[in-house]
Motif scaffolding. Structure first.
Motif, short mmCIF file in Angstrom:
data_model
loop_
_atom_site.label_atom_id
_atom_site.label_comp_id
_atom_site.label_asym_id
_atom_site.label_seq_id
_atom_site.Cartn_x
_atom_site.Cartn_y
_atom_site.Cartn_z
N SER A 1 0.81 -1.22 0.00
CA SER A 1 0.00 0.00 0.00
C SER A 1 0.85 1.27 0.00
O SER A 1 0.37 2.33 -0.44
N ILE A 2 2.10 1.19 0.47
CA ILE A 2 2.96 2.37 0.46
C ILE A 2 3.32 2.72 -1.00
O ILE A 2 3.32 3.88 -1.39
N SER A 3 3.64 1.69 -1.80
CA SER A 3 3.89 1.94 -3.23
C SER A 3 2.60 2.33 -3.96
O SER A 3 2.64 3.07 -4.95
N TYR A 4 1.48 1.84 -3.48
CA TYR A 4 0.19 2.17 -4.08
C TYR A 4 -0.15 3.64 -3.87
O TYR A 4 -0.79 4.27 -4.70
N GLY A 5 0.31 4.21 -2.74
CA GLY A 5 0.05 5.62 -2.43
C GLY A 5 -1.14 5.83 -1.54
O GLY A 5 -1.69 6.95 -1.47
N LEU A 6 -1.56 4.79 -0.82
CA LEU A 6 -2.71 4.89 0.06
C LEU A 6 -2.52 6.02 1.08
O LEU A 6 -1.46 6.13 1.69
N ALA B 1 -2.22 -3.42 -1.93
CA ALA B 1 -2.43 -3.02 -0.55
C ALA B 1 -2.75 -4.23 0.32
O ALA B 1 -3.55 -5.09 -0.07
N GLY B 2 -2.11 -4.30 1.47
CA GLY B 2 -2.37 -5.38 2.43
C GLY B 2 -1.71 -6.69 2.11
O GLY B 2 -1.91 -7.67 2.82
N ALA B 3 -0.91 -6.74 1.04
CA ALA B 3 -0.33 -8.01 0.60
C ALA B 3 1.07 -8.22 1.17
O ALA B 3 1.84 -7.29 1.36
N THR B 4 1.37 -9.49 1.43
CA THR B 4 2.71 -9.86 1.89
C THR B 4 3.65 -9.98 0.69
O THR B 4 3.22 -9.92 -0.46
N THR B 5 4.92 -10.17 1.00
CA THR B 5 5.92 -10.30 -0.07
C THR B 5 5.60 -11.48 -0.97
O THR B 5 5.69 -11.36 -2.20
N ARG B 6 5.24 -12.60 -0.40
CA ARG B 6 4.93 -13.78 -1.22
C ARG B 6 3.74 -13.52 -2.12
O ARG B 6 3.75 -13.89 -3.30
N LEU C 1 8.69 -3.77 0.22
CA LEU C 1 7.87 -4.85 0.76
C LEU C 1 8.34 -5.21 2.17
O LEU C 1 9.46 -4.89 2.55
N GLY C 2 7.47 -5.87 2.90
CA GLY C 2 7.84 -6.34 4.22
C GLY C 2 6.95 -5.81 5.33
O GLY C 2 6.80 -6.46 6.38
N THR C 3 6.31 -4.65 5.12
CA THR C 3 5.48 -4.08 6.17
C THR C 3 4.32 -5.00 6.54
O THR C 3 4.01 -5.22 7.72
N ASN C 4 3.67 -5.59 5.52
CA ASN C 4 2.55 -6.49 5.81
C ASN C 4 3.03 -7.84 6.35
O ASN C 4 2.27 -8.54 7.03
#
Length: 245
Positions: free
Chosen positions: A70-75, A106-111, A130-133
């Motif tokens: 979501s950070i790359s998404y711009g939420l 948004a809300g997705a894990t690395t995998r 990635l990694g926050t989720n």
């Protein structure tokens, strides 16, 4: 003058012979030392670089890949074009045309994101956020390391010399959520691929970079966790500052 062998005979001191057993033990010790050194290097790889060098092609646009959540998404940005990704593309476009590729969820894990990603060829820069989720979902650190490593390898398989910017998790250092463990994985795996690790720990604690909650923003209603316009600008400036052009 008598031959040299007579001189050796008169000296009465035969040449010293090293027992075969001593030689074997010495060789074994050297082998074990080499194995130990290799293990030490494997467990303590070189630190990730501070910057990456991006070379703009003369015959085509600069090809840039963004992979994130979501950070790359711009939420939480007021508008989509105020997220860190569009801001970076705008800044890079000042030097010539940019062809952007992105996959963010948004809300997705690395995998989860990795499974959705088709990695383009001939990239000139890759930004992986990635990694926050994984912190939020408490993905097992070994599983996270495997997924993150696999993703970076896929990027480098398609573009072997692409510079990598590996962005750390959105949060604070020393948090009870264990985010330090995940950031250590990101930094280690990034170093293995010759990339630059960029920590966001210096930005998250600044209250002006987040919230306030309850506003109408891109992606819905704002919260107190995600970056706001100020936060996204700070992230973009931090990442652009790690690119040598």
């Amino acid at each position: 003058m008598p031959p040299h062998q007579d001189l050796r005979r008169r000296s009465g001191t035969p040449p010293r012979r090293v027992p075969v057993r001593v030689v074997a033990i010495s060789l074994a010790a050297l082998l074990l030392a080499a194995v130990g050194l290799g293990a030490a290097l494997a467990s303590h790889p070189p630190a990730a670089a501070d910057t990456v060098r991006v070379t703009r092609p003369d015959d085509r646009p600069l090809r840039v890949l963004f992979v994130g959540d979501s950070i790359s998404y711009g939420l939480n940005a007021e508008r989509q074009d105020l997220g860190f990704r569009p801001l970076m593309v705008d800044a890079l476009s000042a030097g010539g045309p940019v062809q952007e590729f992105h996959k963010n969820r948004a809300g997705a894990t690395t995998r989860s994101v990795s499974r959705l990603l088709n990695v383009p060829k001939n990239l000139d820069l890759a930004v992986v956020e990635l990694g926050t989720n994984d912190v939020v979902d408490q993905t097992a650190p070994d599983d996270f390391a495997g997924s993150y490593r696999s993703l970076l390898l896929r990027v480098h398989t398609e573009s072997p010399r692409v510079p990598l910017l590996c962005v750390g998790t959105w949060g604070s250092a020393g948090g009870s959520d264990g985010s330090d463990t995940y950031n250590a994985v990101i930094e280690e795996e990034c170093a293995r691929q010759g990339g630059a690790f960029v920590s966001l720990y210096g930005l998250y604690p600044i209250a002006a970079n987040r919230g306030p909650a309850g506003r109408d923003v891109f992606g819905g209603t704002s919260d107190r966790f995600h970056p706001n316009d100020t936060g996204y600008r700070a992230i973009a400036d931090l990442l652009l500052g790690r690119i040598v052009r």
